[in-house]
Design an enzyme around this catalytic site. Structure first.
Site, PDB file in Angstrom:
ATOM      1  N   GLU A 137       0.815  -1.216   0.000  1.00  0.00           N
ATOM      2  CA  GLU A 137       0.000   0.000   0.000  1.00  0.00           C
ATOM      3  C   GLU A 137       0.846   1.262   0.000  1.00  0.00           C
ATOM      4  O   GLU A 137       0.473   2.268  -0.609  1.00  0.00           O
ATOM      5  CB  GLU A 137      -0.967   0.000   1.194  1.00  0.00           C
ATOM      6  CG  GLU A 137      -2.132  -0.979   1.066  1.00  0.00           C
ATOM      7  CD  GLU A 137      -1.765  -2.411   1.443  1.00  0.00           C
ATOM      8  OE1 GLU A 137      -0.628  -2.634   1.915  1.00  0.00           O
ATOM      9  OE2 GLU A 137      -2.612  -3.298   1.276  1.00  0.00           O
ATOM     10  N   HIS A 169     -11.486  -5.121   8.454  1.00  0.00           N
ATOM     11  CA  HIS A 169     -12.132  -4.951   7.148  1.00  0.00           C
ATOM     12  C   HIS A 169     -13.399  -4.106   7.304  1.00  0.00           C
ATOM     13  O   HIS A 169     -14.353  -4.283   6.564  1.00  0.00           O
ATOM     14  CB  HIS A 169     -12.501  -6.308   6.538  1.00  0.00           C
ATOM     15  CG  HIS A 169     -11.326  -7.167   6.205  1.00  0.00           C
ATOM     16  ND1 HIS A 169     -10.595  -7.839   7.152  1.00  0.00           N
ATOM     17  CD2 HIS A 169     -10.747  -7.462   5.019  1.00  0.00           C
ATOM     18  CE1 HIS A 169      -9.623  -8.517   6.563  1.00  0.00           C
ATOM     19  NE2 HIS A 169      -9.687  -8.313   5.272  1.00  0.00           N
TER      20      HIS A 169
END
Lengths: 321, 343
Positions: free
Chosen positions: A58, A125
């Site tokens: 990321e 999540h």
């Protein structure tokens, strides 16, 4: 015929790729696989050499996109989940966000953050990170709540020459449908009245707009008319629309799905108190998720985030004052 | 500083004279300029830090000279004054940024080594180490998408400390996955601030890591100008010709503290007296003279010329106004949203 929230996001990206050769898509599993949520389904076939699978990096995903933006491109980065943008946080807040102020060279970068909770998704999540990013100067943070906003605000985000965090809510992906996407959308930076009313104002955004409208519908039976303001973008924050609503109702509930310490709801309350104290007939209230990680079990999850029940309860307290 | 063309990269048993002289002039410029900056700092004329590239000039200048401004990109780090000068950064960009002139590229909004001209292929570093590695990869990636990558190179410098960051790993890995024409020069100067390399990494040599990334690794004595020219130019050439990312590890010793606030007293005497404790400026001068590339007199003339250039750049920046908080545009976004209460 109907279109879902996630289809609107896909269609916006299709339009952007078609209309602007500077646009490319970069993210994990987004090319042939079409993305974890299928937001890029078919786009790599339709636009060869414009949609790229990235490594699970990321930091490098954002860093690469910032470099590409310096070079004149308009990258759209898909974080697989908003939660994982914590690994790219440094590149977002220190590289992308400071760049224009420091150098005069803007960074036209859009980072898509699949945000918010869904049952069973658990602590890693489910996060809502808009408040964290909004804290930093140099970033635009948008939180669409409708199918048309998902489409038009993504097109608008990529059209801006600044870094945009596009917080799209996973719970709305397939559940939220519209007959069609509106021909035109409101500009980024303008809030809208999602539901008119006169007894209290709920200021909220993203999936919580729908929970607020449900709560307002329930209170309708008791004769309460609740106004719901959909912020649409949390930065910039359209305080004018918020204050105009509070002026009509005299009561404010700031509602959000993020963690309770600070964040968007605290900002809304602080600004309304600062600029519109005289408009308030009662102390403003906030309702957020609980101050724990987002739990996995659907029953715990449903009690962790605000629900129509807890919004109704908060509104009843507010209306009783 | 003239832009060195590709012919200067040719190495034949040693590097070309023009290239070496241009490189050495950049090294010397950096040393003279940084000595001046250090004095200004100690006299209280510079606010914030001063960070020197003392001992790293050969590595940095060779990289800067090997790159072509207007075509390549170079993301310098903290100890790259020599490379910046060699790449074509005007001295005024440095003195204006250090001295807080509003006319500098950062206009008082950022200082010292946190400067750049991204529109001219020199991104402005952030303090977070390793962050420029994926950024340079992105610039190259974009050039490829635009069909303009052919013959281009992107380079960045890091120290031994930055190799421990996630950004370095992620960035070098993605550059390798995309097989980008990127050169990462690691100046292994034995100390990350005060931390010695045995607390930084456990491999024998950082160049060993190159194989793990699938990039070409190179080792060089960073105090040896001729060796740096050969190895770094070779790496730049390999990247330019499609050989994929290159990682050059230059062994040397930082000949100053981390910044001028730090006396570097933790650097043991044995390191200073060791193989890498020698000064690359001295070594380089001897190599130029011995190789017949320049005479002692020429080198002396360069010194006088450069000293005057540095004096002028410092004097001009000192005479210029600093930023005015009342005139400052306090806007971190380029977009102007309507409404005074908007942001």
């Amino acid at each position: 015929m109907s279109v879902t929230y996630i289809e609107a996001i896909r269609e916006a990206q299709e339009k952007l790729l078609r209309d602007d050769e500077r646009v490319f898509l970069y993210g994990q599993d987004i090319a042939a696989f079409g993305g974890a949520f299928k937001a890029t389904k078919g786009l790599s076939e339709e636009f060869p050499g414009r949609v790229f699978d990235s490594p699970i990096s990321e930091d490098a995903m954002i860093g690469l996109a910032v470099g590409a933006a310096i070079e004149g491109m308009r990258p759209i980065v898909e974080m697989q989940f908003a939660d994982f943008s914590s690994i790219g946080f440094n590149q977002i807040v220190n590289q992308a966000a400071t760049h224009f102020y420091r150098t005069g060279v803007p960074i036209p970068l859009t980072v898509r953050l699949p945000s918010g909770g869904t049952p069973g998704s658990g602590p890693f999540h489910s996060q809502s990170m808009e408040g964290l990013y909004a804290q930093y100067p140099g970033l635009v943070v948008v939180t669409p709540a409708t199918v048309s906003d998902a489409y038009h605000m993504l097109v608008g985000a990529v059209g801006l020459s600044d870094p945009v965090l596009f917080c799209e809510h996973k719970f709305l992906y397939r559940w939220l449908k519209a007959k069609a996407i509106d021909k035109e959308g409101l500009p980024i930076g303008r809030a809208r009245i999602a539901r008119p009313g006169k007894h209290a104002t709920v200021v909220t955004y993203s999936a919580m707009v729908h929970e607020a409208v449900r709560a307002a519908d329930r209170l309708q039976a008791d004769g309460w008319e609740i106004e719901v303001v959909d912020l649409r973008s949390v930065k910039p924050l359209d305080l004018d629309t918020v204050l105009a609503s509070v002026a009509r109702t005299g009561r404010l509930l700031a509602l959000g799905e993020a963690f309770p310490w600070g964040g968007v709801t605290a900002e809304v309350v602080a600004r309304v108190v600062e600029e519109g104290f005289h408009l308030l007939d009662a102390p403003p209230r906030r309702l957020n998720a609980r101050d724990t990680p987002v739990p996995y079990h659907p029953r715990l999850w449903a009690a962790h985030r605000p629900t129509p029940e807890s919004v109704c309860e908060a509104l009843r307290k507010l209306l009783s004052l | 500083m003239p832009v060195v063309d590709e012919s200067a990269l040719k190495t034949a048993g040693g590097a070309e004279g023009d290239f070496l002289c241009a490189t050495y002039r950049a090294m010397m410029t950096a040393r003279i300029l940084e000595d001046k900056l250090s004095s200004l700092y100690k006299a209280g004329k510079i606010v914030g830090g001063v960070y020197l590239g003392k001992g790293q000039e050969a590595v940095s200048a060779v990289l800067g000279t090997a790159l072509i401004q207007g075509k390549d990109c170079f993301a310098p780090l903290i100890r790259d004054q020599a490379g910046r000068t060699a790449f074509g950064e005007p001295l005024l960009d440095c003195t204006r940024t250090y001295l807080g002139s509003v006319k500098g590229p950062m206009r008082g909004r950022d200082g010292n080594i946190h400067r750049g001209r991204p529109e001219k292929g020199m991104p402005a570093m952030i303090s977070h180490l390793g962050a420029q590695v994926p950024l340079v990869a992105g610039i190259l990636f974009a050039k490829r998408l635009k069909g303009k990558l052919e013959g281009c190179v992107g380079a960045t410098s890091v120290g031994d400390g930055a190799t421990s960051t996630g950004a370095f790993h992620e960035g070098l890995n993605v550059a390798a996955v995309e097989r980008l024409p990127m050169v990462v020069v690691v100046a292994d100067n034995q100390f990350a601030y005060s931390t010695p390399t045995d607390r930084q990494y456990a491999c024998e040599d950082l160049a060993q890591r190159a194989a793990g990334y699938g990039v070409q690794g190179h080792r060089v004595d960073g105090t040896d100008l001729m060796a740096c020219a050969k190895v770094i130019c070779g790496a730049v050439k390999a990247a330019r010709e499609g050989g994929g990312p290159q990682m050059v590890v230059a062994k040397l010793l930082r000949l100053s503290g981390h910044g001028e606030h730090d006396d570097g007293s933790y650097v043991p005497q044995v390191a200073k007296e060791g193989r890498f404790g020698r000064d690359c400026i001295e070594v380089g001068r001897q190599q130029l003279v011995d190789g017949g590339y320049a005479t002692k007199e020429q080198v002396g003339e360069w010194h006088s010329e450069i000293s005057q250039e540095v004096q002028r750049a410092v004097a001009q920046a000192q005479q210029e106004p600093g930023p005015d908080p009342y005139q400052e545009v306090w806007n971190a976004l380029s977009t102007e949203f309507p409404g005074p209460e908007c942001v």
